[in-house]
Design a protein around this motif. Structure first.
Motif, short mmCIF file in Angstrom:
data_model
loop_
_atom_site.label_atom_id
_atom_site.label_comp_id
_atom_site.label_asym_id
_atom_site.label_seq_id
_atom_site.Cartn_x
_atom_site.Cartn_y
_atom_site.Cartn_z
N ASP A 115 17.87 11.58 11.04
CA ASP A 115 17.93 10.16 11.44
C ASP A 115 16.61 9.43 11.20
N LYS A 116 15.83 9.91 10.22
CA LYS A 116 14.54 9.29 9.93
C LYS A 116 14.50 8.81 8.48
N SER A 117 14.34 7.51 8.30
CA SER A 117 14.23 6.97 6.94
C SER A 117 13.00 7.51 6.24
N ALA A 118 11.98 7.87 7.03
CA ALA A 118 10.74 8.40 6.44
C ALA A 118 11.01 9.65 5.61
N ASP A 119 12.03 10.43 5.97
CA ASP A 119 12.33 11.65 5.21
C ASP A 119 12.82 11.32 3.81
N ILE A 120 13.59 10.23 3.67
CA ILE A 120 14.05 9.80 2.35
C ILE A 120 12.87 9.30 1.53
N ILE A 121 12.02 8.49 2.14
CA ILE A 121 10.85 7.95 1.43
C ILE A 121 9.91 9.07 1.02
N ASP A 122 9.65 9.99 1.93
CA ASP A 122 8.75 11.11 1.61
C ASP A 122 9.30 11.94 0.45
N ALA A 123 10.61 12.18 0.45
CA ALA A 123 11.21 12.97 -0.61
C ALA A 123 11.00 12.29 -1.96
N LEU A 124 11.20 10.98 -2.00
CA LEU A 124 10.98 10.23 -3.25
C LEU A 124 9.51 10.25 -3.64
N PHE A 125 8.64 10.05 -2.66
CA PHE A 125 7.20 10.00 -2.94
C PHE A 125 6.71 11.34 -3.51
N PHE A 126 7.13 12.43 -2.90
CA PHE A 126 6.67 13.75 -3.38
C PHE A 126 7.26 14.10 -4.74
N GLU A 127 8.45 13.57 -5.04
CA GLU A 127 9.00 13.77 -6.37
C GLU A 127 8.22 12.97 -7.40
N LEU A 128 7.80 11.75 -7.03
CA LEU A 128 6.91 10.98 -7.91
C LEU A 128 5.63 11.76 -8.18
N LYS A 129 5.10 12.35 -7.12
CA LYS A 129 3.85 13.12 -7.24
C LYS A 129 4.06 14.37 -8.10
N ARG A 130 5.18 15.06 -7.87
CA ARG A 130 5.47 16.27 -8.65
C ARG A 130 5.57 15.96 -10.14
N GLN B 127 0.82 -1.21 0.00
CA GLN B 127 0.00 0.00 0.00
C GLN B 127 0.86 1.26 0.00
N LYS B 128 2.12 1.14 0.44
CA LYS B 128 3.02 2.28 0.47
C LYS B 128 4.33 1.92 -0.22
N VAL B 129 4.92 2.90 -0.86
CA VAL B 129 6.22 2.68 -1.50
C VAL B 129 7.33 2.72 -0.45
N GLY B 130 8.48 2.16 -0.78
CA GLY B 130 9.65 2.26 0.07
C GLY B 130 9.59 1.52 1.38
N ARG B 131 8.84 0.44 1.41
CA ARG B 131 8.65 -0.23 2.70
C ARG B 131 9.96 -0.76 3.27
N LYS B 132 10.83 -1.30 2.42
CA LYS B 132 12.10 -1.82 2.92
C LYS B 132 13.03 -0.68 3.36
N LEU B 133 12.89 0.49 2.74
CA LEU B 133 13.71 1.62 3.13
C LEU B 133 13.47 2.03 4.59
N TYR B 134 12.25 1.76 5.07
CA TYR B 134 11.92 2.12 6.45
C TYR B 134 12.85 1.44 7.45
N ILE B 135 13.33 0.23 7.12
CA ILE B 135 14.10 -0.53 8.09
C ILE B 135 15.60 -0.49 7.83
N THR B 136 16.03 0.17 6.76
CA THR B 136 17.46 0.22 6.48
C THR B 136 18.17 1.13 7.47
N GLY B 137 19.41 0.78 7.78
CA GLY B 137 20.18 1.59 8.72
C GLY B 137 19.51 1.70 10.07
N LYS B 138 18.85 0.59 10.51
CA LYS B 138 18.13 0.56 11.79
C LYS B 138 17.08 1.66 11.86
N GLY B 139 16.40 1.88 10.73
CA GLY B 139 15.35 2.88 10.68
C GLY B 139 15.83 4.28 10.38
#
Length: 421
Positions: free
Chosen positions: A108-123, A36-48
Motif C-alpha cells: 500500500d505504498k506508492s514509494a515502492d512503485i517509484i523506487d522500483a522504477l528508479f532502481f531500474e533506471l539506475k541499473r 529533484q525526484k522522479v515520480g512526484r505525481k505517483l506519490y499521490i495516486t490512489g491516495k498515496g
C-alpha cells in the motif's frame, strides 16, 4: 557527459517507462526531470497507495476511456494490464487486486512503485538530469537537440530523438505545468482544448457545505444533461465538501461532464440503492410505528447519517421536532423520494489544478498510434497525459501512461536504429 541517442523529457510514469523500455532496446537514454525526484505525481495516486493498473483486458481499458479509445488499440494490445503487473512484480513489487479490479502494491505504498522504477533506471545506467527543458531543437525538420534552463544546451552533440512525457496541467505542484504541450504546439502540433477531468464538482446548493466531510458509501450517483439524458450512473462512494461534491463516484462522473460551457448537468443520489421504493416505504412505516413518540430528527438517525438528517427534513419540509406519529402520508412520500433521488445542482468543475488528470492535449491524429511518434516532426515522440486521451478512475490512466510510455520508448529506439542504417 556522453550525448544520448534519446532524451526523455519528464520523469513521471510515462517518462520513466519510456526511458526504461528504450534502454532495454540498447539505446543510450537520458531522462530530464525538473523536480529533484522522479515520480512526484505517483506519490499521490490512489491516495498515496498507487493504483498501478486495472486487472482487466485491453478491451475493458478502452471501454473505460471516453476519449480517443481507438487510438490506444495498438499500445494496449502490446502493453496490456497483465504485462504491467508482470513488469512490476519482476522488479520486486508484489501486487494485489482490490474492489473494481484495482491493482495496488501489497505494501500500500506508492514509494515502492517509484523506487522500483528508479532502481531500474539506475541499473540501466540512465542518467537523470534535474532541469527544466525549454525547447526541442530541429535540424532539417527533425529533432536534433534539447535545450534546458535559459537556453543552456545539454551538450553540443545532437540527439537523435526526444520523448515528451511532461503530463497535462493537473496538480501543477508536482511539475505538470504544461511545458510539453506548449513545446508540441511550437513544433506545429494541434492542441485540443485542455479541460479538467476526474475533478470535484462545485454546487450552488448550501446544504453541501452544511454536510462538509460526510462520506456516503454504497450509494448510486446518476448524472443527467440538460436534455434529461443519463450520461453517468454508478454505485460507490462520494463526499460532500464546502464547495460541492468529491469522492470516487464524482471524479468518475466528471469525465462524462465535458460541456459545462453549453450544457447543464444535474446529479441525483440514490441513498438506498439496495431497496426499491416499496421495500424502503415499508421500512419507513416500521420505523415510524416503532418510534411513534420520537421526534423525527431522532428517528431518522436509524436510516441516515447524522449530518444528513437535518438536510433531509428541511428539504422534505418536515420540522425536526415533529412526532413520528404525526407524520402525514405526503410527508412520508417526500422523504421516500429524497432517499431514492436526492438532487444536487452542479455549477461546474473545480479549477484545473485540482483535477487528477486533464482532458485534451496533443491531437492524436497527428501521432502514430503504434510508435507514438509525431507525424509532423521525425524523432519526436509523445507519451502519457499530454496526449488527448483520458480515462476513468480505477488505474486506467496509469495503464495508459505505461502503455504509451513503452510504445514511445521502443518506438524511439527503433527510430534511431533505422536512421543509423
Amino acid at each position: 557527459m556522453k550525448w544520448p541517442d534519446i532524451v526523455v523529457v519528464g520523469g513521471g510514469a510515462a517518462g520513466m517507462m519510456a526511458a526504461i523500455c528504450a534502454a532495454r532496446q540498447g539505446a543510450a537514454v537520458t531522462l530530464i526531470e525538473r523536480n529533484q525526484k522522479v515520480g512526484r505525481k505517483l506519490y499521490i495516486t490512489g491516495k498515496g497507495r498507487c493504483n498501478v493498473t486495472n486487472h482487466c483486458s485491453p478491451e475493458e481499458v478502452r471501454a473505460a476511456t471516453p476519449r480517443n479509445e481507438k487510438f490506444l488499440y495498438s499500445a494496449l494490445e502490446h502493453t496490456p494490464p497483465a504485462w504491467v503487473e508482470e513488469f512490476f512484480e519482476a522488479l520486486g513489487v508484489p501486487l494485489k487486486v482490490e474492489r473494481g479490479n484495482r491493482v495496488f502494491p501489497v505494501s500500500d505504498k506508492s514509494a515502492d512503485i517509484i523506487d522500483a522504477l528508479f532502481f531500474e533506471l539506475k541499473r540501466l545506467k540512465i542518467p537523470v538530469v534535474n532541469d527544466r527543458v525549454s525547447n526541442i531543437c530541429l535540424r532539417d525538420g527533425a529533432v536534433c537537440a534539447v535545450e534546458m534552463g535559459e537556453g543552456k544546451a545539454l551538450t553540443g552533440t545532437p540527439c537523435k530523438a526526444a520523448v515528451l512525457a511532461t503530463g497535462g496541467l493537473s496538480y501543477p505542484a508536482t511539475g505538470s505545468t504544461g511545458d510539453g504541450l506548449w513545446m508540441a504546439e511550437a513544433l506545429g502540433h494541434t492542441l485540443v482544448d485542455i479541460k479538467p477531468s476526474l475533478v470535484p464538482l462545485e454546487s450552488p446548493d448550501p446544504f453541501c457545505a452544511q454536510m462538509q466531510g460526510l462520506a456516503l458509501k454504497n450509494v448510486t450517483l446518476t448524472v443527467k444533461n440538460g436534455k434529461k439524458k443519463t450520461v453517468y450512473q454508478e454505485q460507490g462512494e462520494l463526499l460532500f465538501t464546502h464547495f460541492g461534491l468529491s469522492g470516487p463516484l464524482v471524479l468518475s462522473a466528471s469525465a462524462h461532464m465535458r460541456d459545462f460551457h453549453r450544457d447543464q448537468y444535474t446529479c441525483a443520489i440514490d441513498l438506498k440503492p439496495a431497496l426499491d421504493e416499496a421495500t424502503l416505504d415499508a421500512r419507513l412505516v416500521r420505523e415510524l410505528s416503532a418510534g411513534a413518540n420520537k421526534d423525527m430528527d431522532n428517528l431518522l438517525g436509524a436510516l441516515a447519517p447524522r449530518l444528513l438528517v437535518p438536510v433531509l427534513l428541511e428539504r422534505a419540509a418536515i420540522p425536526g421536532d415533529k412526532k413520528a406519529h404525526d407524520l402525514t402520508k405526503q410527508e412520508r412520500r417526500r422523504l421516500l423520494e429524497l432517499f431514492k433521488c436526492f438532487p444536487v445542482a452542479v455549477s461546474g468543475p473545480r479549477p484545473i489544478d485540482e483535477a487528477i488528470i486533464t482532458s485534451g492535449g496533443v491531437k492524436v491524429s497527428e501521432v502514430d498510434p503504434k510508435t507514438m511518434m509525431s507525424k509532423k516532426v521525425p524523432g519526436l515522440f509523445f507519451a502519457g497525459e499530454l496526449l488527448d486521451v483520458d480515462a476513468y478512475t480505477g488505474g486506467f490512466n496509469l495503464q495508459i501512461a505505461w502503455a504509451t510510455g513503452r510504445a514511445a520508448g521502443e518506438g524511439a529506439a527503433a527510430f534511431i536504429n533505422q536512421t543509423a542504417t
